[in-house]
Motif scaffolding. Sequence first.
Motif, mmCIF file in Angstrom:
data_model
loop_
_atom_site.group_PDB
_atom_site.id
_atom_site.type_symbol
_atom_site.label_atom_id
_atom_site.label_comp_id
_atom_site.label_asym_id
_atom_site.label_seq_id
_atom_site.Cartn_x
_atom_site.Cartn_y
_atom_site.Cartn_z
ATOM 1 N N ALA A 46 0.873 -1.177 0.000
ATOM 2 C CA ALA A 46 0.000 0.000 0.000
ATOM 3 C C ALA A 46 0.906 1.222 0.000
ATOM 4 C CB ALA A 46 -0.918 -0.001 1.216
ATOM 5 N N ILE A 47 0.848 1.994 -1.069
ATOM 6 C CA ILE A 47 1.606 3.238 -1.154
ATOM 7 C C ILE A 47 0.751 4.296 -0.458
ATOM 8 C CG2 ILE A 47 2.691 4.920 -2.689
ATOM 9 C CD1 ILE A 47 2.720 2.635 -4.849
ATOM 10 N N VAL A 48 1.181 4.723 0.723
ATOM 11 C CA VAL A 48 0.422 5.681 1.531
ATOM 12 C C VAL A 48 0.820 7.085 1.092
ATOM 13 C CG1 VAL A 48 -0.135 6.455 3.865
ATOM 14 C CG2 VAL A 48 0.338 4.026 3.428
ATOM 15 N N LEU A 49 -0.203 7.898 0.788
ATOM 16 C CA LEU A 49 0.009 9.191 0.145
ATOM 17 C C LEU A 49 -0.424 10.367 1.005
ATOM 18 C CD1 LEU A 49 -1.500 8.012 -3.236
ATOM 19 C CD2 LEU A 49 0.932 8.283 -2.716
ATOM 20 N N ASP A 50 0.254 11.480 0.811
ATOM 21 C CA ASP A 50 -0.188 12.746 1.373
ATOM 22 C C ASP A 50 -1.504 13.078 0.659
ATOM 23 O OD1 ASP A 50 -0.554 15.680 1.450
ATOM 24 O OD2 ASP A 50 1.416 15.689 2.400
ATOM 25 N N PRO A 51 -2.528 13.547 1.369
ATOM 26 C CA PRO A 51 -3.804 13.808 0.696
ATOM 27 C C PRO A 51 -3.763 14.971 -0.307
ATOM 28 C CG PRO A 51 -3.979 14.224 3.065
ATOM 29 C CD PRO A 51 -2.607 13.710 2.812
ATOM 30 N N ASP A 52 -2.758 15.824 -0.247
ATOM 31 C CA ASP A 52 -2.689 16.978 -1.155
ATOM 32 C C ASP A 52 -2.227 16.560 -2.544
ATOM 33 O OD1 ASP A 52 -3.495 18.778 0.819
ATOM 34 O OD2 ASP A 52 -1.430 19.144 1.464
ATOM 35 N N LEU A 53 -3.055 16.863 -3.534
ATOM 36 C CA LEU A 53 -2.681 16.661 -4.926
ATOM 37 C C LEU A 53 -2.065 17.958 -5.437
ATOM 38 C CD1 LEU A 53 -5.883 14.808 -6.107
ATOM 39 C CD2 LEU A 53 -3.576 13.886 -6.203
ATOM 40 N N ILE A 54 -0.856 17.869 -5.973
ATOM 41 C CA ILE A 54 -0.142 19.043 -6.475
ATOM 42 C C ILE A 54 -0.133 18.958 -7.991
ATOM 43 C CG2 ILE A 54 2.065 20.265 -6.509
ATOM 44 C CD1 ILE A 54 2.557 18.771 -3.732
ATOM 45 N N ARG A 55 -0.759 19.935 -8.626
ATOM 46 C CA ARG A 55 -0.796 19.936 -10.093
ATOM 47 C C ARG A 55 0.594 20.253 -10.639
ATOM 48 N NH1 ARG A 55 -6.212 20.165 -12.069
ATOM 49 N NH2 ARG A 55 -7.663 20.488 -10.360
ATOM 50 N N VAL A 56 0.926 19.576 -11.729
ATOM 51 C CA VAL A 56 2.203 19.794 -12.397
ATOM 52 C C VAL A 56 1.930 20.279 -13.817
ATOM 53 C CG1 VAL A 56 3.394 18.055 -11.004
ATOM 54 C CG2 VAL A 56 2.424 17.399 -13.209
ATOM 55 N N ASN A 57 2.953 20.837 -14.442
ATOM 56 C CA ASN A 57 2.807 21.219 -15.842
ATOM 57 C C ASN A 57 2.556 19.935 -16.632
ATOM 58 O OD1 ASN A 57 3.256 23.930 -15.337
ATOM 59 N ND2 ASN A 57 5.454 23.752 -15.653
ATOM 60 N N PRO A 58 1.443 19.867 -17.369
ATOM 61 C CA PRO A 58 1.099 18.623 -18.070
ATOM 62 C C PRO A 58 2.217 18.165 -18.999
ATOM 63 C CG PRO A 58 -0.714 20.191 -18.170
ATOM 64 C CD PRO A 58 0.465 20.927 -17.601
ATOM 65 N N ALA A 59 2.463 16.864 -18.968
ATOM 66 C CA ALA A 59 3.489 16.267 -19.823
ATOM 67 C C ALA A 59 2.926 14.979 -20.405
ATOM 68 C CB ALA A 59 4.755 15.986 -19.024
ATOM 69 N N PRO A 60 2.993 14.805 -21.731
ATOM 70 C CA PRO A 60 2.442 13.596 -22.339
ATOM 71 C C PRO A 60 3.175 12.343 -21.866
ATOM 72 C CG PRO A 60 3.258 15.138 -24.023
ATOM 73 C CD PRO A 60 3.603 15.699 -22.695
ATOM 74 N N ARG A 61 2.417 11.252 -21.736
ATOM 75 C CA ARG A 61 3.005 9.966 -21.343
ATOM 76 C C ARG A 61 2.184 8.852 -21.982
ATOM 77 N NH1 ARG A 61 7.561 7.784 -18.602
ATOM 78 N NH2 ARG A 61 7.857 9.910 -17.915
ATOM 79 N N ARG A 62 2.851 7.954 -22.661
ATOM 80 C CA ARG A 62 2.170 6.815 -23.294
ATOM 81 C C ARG A 62 1.712 5.828 -22.222
ATOM 82 N NH1 ARG A 62 2.915 6.836 -28.764
ATOM 83 N NH2 ARG A 62 4.716 7.966 -29.543
ATOM 84 N N PRO A 63 0.676 5.047 -22.528
ATOM 85 C CA PRO A 63 0.191 4.053 -21.562
ATOM 86 C C PRO A 63 1.271 3.016 -21.226
ATOM 87 C CG PRO A 63 -1.355 4.311 -23.377
ATOM 88 C CD PRO A 63 -0.122 5.076 -23.752
ATOM 89 N N PHE A 64 1.212 2.509 -20.006
ATOM 90 C CA PHE A 64 2.114 1.463 -19.552
ATOM 91 C C PHE A 64 1.412 0.701 -18.433
ATOM 92 C CE2 PHE A 64 2.987 5.349 -17.270
ATOM 93 C CZ PHE A 64 3.075 4.957 -15.937
ATOM 94 N N GLN A 65 1.922 -0.461 -18.122
ATOM 95 C CA GLN A 65 1.340 -1.298 -17.072
ATOM 96 C C GLN A 65 2.021 -1.021 -15.736
ATOM 97 O OE1 GLN A 65 -1.134 -3.763 -17.206
ATOM 98 N NE2 GLN A 65 -1.576 -2.944 -19.231
ATOM 99 N N GLY A 66 1.279 -1.105 -14.651
ATOM 100 C CA GLY A 66 1.860 -0.985 -13.316
ATOM 101 C C GLY A 66 2.398 0.400 -13.032
#
Length: 145
Positions: free
Chosen positions: A88-108
């Motif tokens: 379980a990757i435990v996360l800080d609840p704050d979502l920080i927006r980043v400058n959008p960057a394209p990324r192709r689909p991948f698994q996992g």
Amino acid sequence: MPKSALTHLIKLSAGSESVDTLAEWQASSAAKGADGLPRHVTRMWPKREAEIIDGGSIYWVIKGLIQCRQRVLRLDEVTGHDGIRRCAIVLDPDLIRVNPAPRRPFQGWRYLAPADAPPDMTQTRQNEDTLPPELAGALADIGVL
């Protein structure tokens, strides 16, 4: 640990239409652990755990674009109803927006070097209305975003 050893994770946010829908999901009880923090459960345990929890983030790919990140607080072992050990990757609840960057689909999930991570949006841009993913992707492709 020297900052050069820091690493991040990158993951597709399957089912998310936007950063807002990711935030809505993570606010649900189904996405939270007993401590009330959002978590993402995955089959594989990152071998580079120390590099991730020492300031690393998970960068979320939504609609073909890296759109936001969350600080990784810790990795917890969880066992599913099927008896299989997971991470379980435990996360800080704050979502920080980043400058959008394209990324192709991948698994996992994948490791993401800090040099390859898109920068956070400026504080003024954090509160702007988000562009449709197709437009943000096209602008990112030509270097405008």
